[in-house]
Enzyme design. Structure first.
Site, mmCIF file in Angstrom:
data_model
loop_
_atom_site.group_PDB
_atom_site.id
_atom_site.type_symbol
_atom_site.label_atom_id
_atom_site.label_comp_id
_atom_site.label_asym_id
_atom_site.label_seq_id
_atom_site.Cartn_x
_atom_site.Cartn_y
_atom_site.Cartn_z
ATOM 1 N N ILE A 175 0.815 -1.220 0.000
ATOM 2 C CA ILE A 175 0.000 0.000 0.000
ATOM 3 C C ILE A 175 0.844 1.263 0.000
ATOM 4 C CG2 ILE A 175 -2.012 -1.054 1.080
ATOM 5 C CD1 ILE A 175 -1.056 0.014 3.753
ATOM 6 N N ALA A 228 5.298 2.829 -0.425
ATOM 7 C CA ALA A 228 6.742 2.616 -0.482
ATOM 8 C C ALA A 228 7.430 3.948 -0.280
ATOM 9 C CB ALA A 228 7.149 2.001 -1.819
ATOM 10 N N GLY A 229 8.486 3.921 0.514
ATOM 11 C CA GLY A 229 9.233 5.137 0.772
ATOM 12 C C GLY A 229 10.708 4.916 0.562
ATOM 13 N N SER A 230 11.498 5.882 1.004
ATOM 14 C CA SER A 230 12.940 5.799 0.807
ATOM 15 C C SER A 230 13.564 4.679 1.623
ATOM 16 C CB SER A 230 13.593 7.140 1.181
ATOM 17 O OG SER A 230 13.320 7.466 2.540
ATOM 18 N N MET A 231 12.880 4.253 2.711
ATOM 19 C CA MET A 231 13.466 3.242 3.581
ATOM 20 C C MET A 231 12.870 1.853 3.407
ATOM 21 S SD MET A 231 14.343 5.105 7.198
ATOM 22 C CE MET A 231 12.636 5.341 7.690
ATOM 23 N N GLY A 232 11.733 1.718 2.754
ATOM 24 C CA GLY A 232 11.162 0.388 2.590
ATOM 25 C C GLY A 232 9.709 0.423 2.162
ATOM 26 N N VAL A 265 5.504 -0.680 2.521
ATOM 27 C CA VAL A 265 4.446 -0.784 3.522
ATOM 28 C C VAL A 265 3.387 -1.743 2.991
ATOM 29 C CG1 VAL A 265 2.706 0.438 4.877
ATOM 30 C CG2 VAL A 265 4.857 1.583 4.284
ATOM 31 N N LYS A 274 5.286 -1.773 7.991
ATOM 32 C CA LYS A 274 6.405 -1.118 7.318
ATOM 33 C C LYS A 274 7.644 -1.981 7.486
ATOM 34 C CE LYS A 274 8.546 3.487 6.953
ATOM 35 N NZ LYS A 274 8.499 4.870 7.483
ATOM 36 N N ASP A 290 9.280 17.313 9.411
ATOM 37 C CA ASP A 290 9.065 16.801 8.055
ATOM 38 C C ASP A 290 7.578 16.809 7.711
ATOM 39 O OD1 ASP A 290 9.899 15.877 5.583
ATOM 40 O OD2 ASP A 290 9.883 13.765 6.179
#
EC number: 2.7.11.1
Length: 423
Positions: free
Chosen positions: A59, A61-65, A67, A82, A175
């Site tokens: 559902i 996705a980010g810079s670290m992984g 979800v 996550k 942020d």
């Protein structure tokens, strides 16, 4: 004109660091967690059932992984998992993950996404969040072009409530952007996420880490100036409100140097359909001089936010720093709560004896340190009688408005009395 979503999603600079006042809280990177989501270790495929949970789909996705959406087969409960792969020699990522997991466990506010559980393995860190099905505020705005002012006002007031709660606990988000705001299924309630860049602040020890997303960054960050903390969140929220009502960012350019210049100039242009009251609020929040920039408490008094009682729905939850000295002395005193100390230790802080020593010294010296904040948040989060609801109550009528004004929130004494839980 819609926001430049590619740049909004990808623009980020500098690194994360621990401020000087937190360096005495040691990071214990070898801590192992034995919790219920350990069943997920080594699994990722959709349809895979492990223990009482089943993985459905990706559902986010980010810079670290990535979800994943997961569902409890016994209760039907949905959650967001996550998964953050371990990166060797990346201390900043380790600290960011630990901080996000810890603050997510301790913070209790209806407009902050809650962390349910966390486990760290040699290969990956897994953080289980409450599931917020409405998606990003970014996508919601893009699908509509912009939001009407009534809805934007409601979202803005909810975010102000969340940020005031953070700031009262000496936490700055750092942020805030439309990607880090999620919506509930009915698109009525917002939830703030991603506390990896958050930190504790103090007026006596300025922050010096320059991090975040460029389109939402305050000009003092671009000038590499030290800052206290809350003022950069105010600027970011001003940008968020502008994007909600205008459908575009206030400062934009294909050239990064030119974009920096526009942000530092603070020159704003508003579409003709934006109300004067809304323009006044945004201009006050986007003042390039942080000393002249309005505070969140001042923002809440602006006519645009006080136009109706729709968004004034809930008192700010119990702060971790009691305003009444007698109540504070009752909550914060030896012997310290072992469950809270264990929780702090499990999320990467110092050993329990070290935590006890630091808290005892703060107690003797009557100081409010970052560790004291964490401890009191832990006490609050583990006290069932004081838990804060995560869903919005019915809309308050005008004659009840004083109960939910941002400056009229109950203090700890009133909250305990109201909940019939005497100290």
């Amino acid at each position: 004109m819609k926001p430049n979503t590619t740049n909004l999603r990808n623009e980020c600079w500098d690194t994360f660091s621990i401020p000087k006042r937190s360096q005495n809280i040691k990071i214990n990177q070898s801590t192992k967690h034995q919790r219920s989501i350990s069943d997920f270790v080594g699994t990722a495929g959709p349809g895979r059932q492990v223990g009482n949970w089943i993985i459905k789909k990706t559902i986010g996705a980010g810079s670290m992984g990535k979800v994943k959406l997961v569902v409890n087969i016994l209760t039907g409960e949905k959650a967001a998992l996550k998964m953050i792969p371990f990166t060797p020699n990346n201390t900043s990522q380790t600290v960011r993950v630990q901080r996000e997991a810890l603050l997510g466990r301790l913070l209790r506010h209806p407009n902050i996404c809650r962390v349910i559980d966390c486990i760290r393995t040699p290969a990956c860190t897994y953080i289980l969040f409450e599931y917020v099905p409405g998606g990003q505020l970014l996508e919601y705005i893009l699908a509509r072009g912009k939001l009407d002012e009534d809805l934007a006002r409601s979202f803005a007031m909810q975010l102000i409530n969340a940020l005031v709660y953070l700031h009262k606990n000496f936490i700055v988000h750092r942020d805030l952007k439309i990607e880090n705001v999620l919506l509930t299924q009915d698109s009525r309630q917002v939830k703030l996420i991603d506390f990896g860049l958050s930190n504790f602040y103090s007026k006596d020890d300025l922050l010096r880490t320059y991090c975040g997303s460029l389109y939402f960054a305050a000009p003092e960050l671009l000038d590499a100036k030290p800052y206290i903390g809350p003022e950069v969140d105010v600027w970011s929220l001003g940008v968020v409100i502008y994007v909600m009502v205008c459908g575009r960012v206030p400062f934009d350019d294909v050239s990064v140097p030119m974009l920096h210049s526009k942000i530092k100039s603070g020159k704003l242009e508003f579409p003709s359909y934006i109300s004067e009251d809304c323009c006044s609020l945004i201009a006050a929040m986007l003042n390039v001089n942080p000393r002249k920039r309005c505070s969140l408490e001042q923002a809440a008094k602006f006519p645009w936010l006080k136009k109706n009682s729709f968004c004034l729905y809930l008192p700010i939850p119990l702060t971790s720093i009691p305003s009444t000295p007698s109540i504070r002395s009752h909550v914060f005193k030896p012997p310290f709560n072992l469950k809270v100390l264990q929780l702090l230790h499990e999320h990467g802080l110092a050993s329990i004896p070290e935590l006890k020593h630091e808290l005892y010294m703060a107690y003797i010296e009557r100081k409010t340190t970052s560790l004291v904040c964490l401890y009191l948040l832990g006490v609050e989060s583990l006290a069932p009688a004081l838990r804060i609801p995560t869903a919005l109550p019915p809309v308050y009528s005008r004659h009840q408005r004083h109960h939910s004004e941002i400056l009229g929130a109950m203090d700890l004494t009133e909250k305990i009395t109201a909940m019939q839980c005497p100290p």
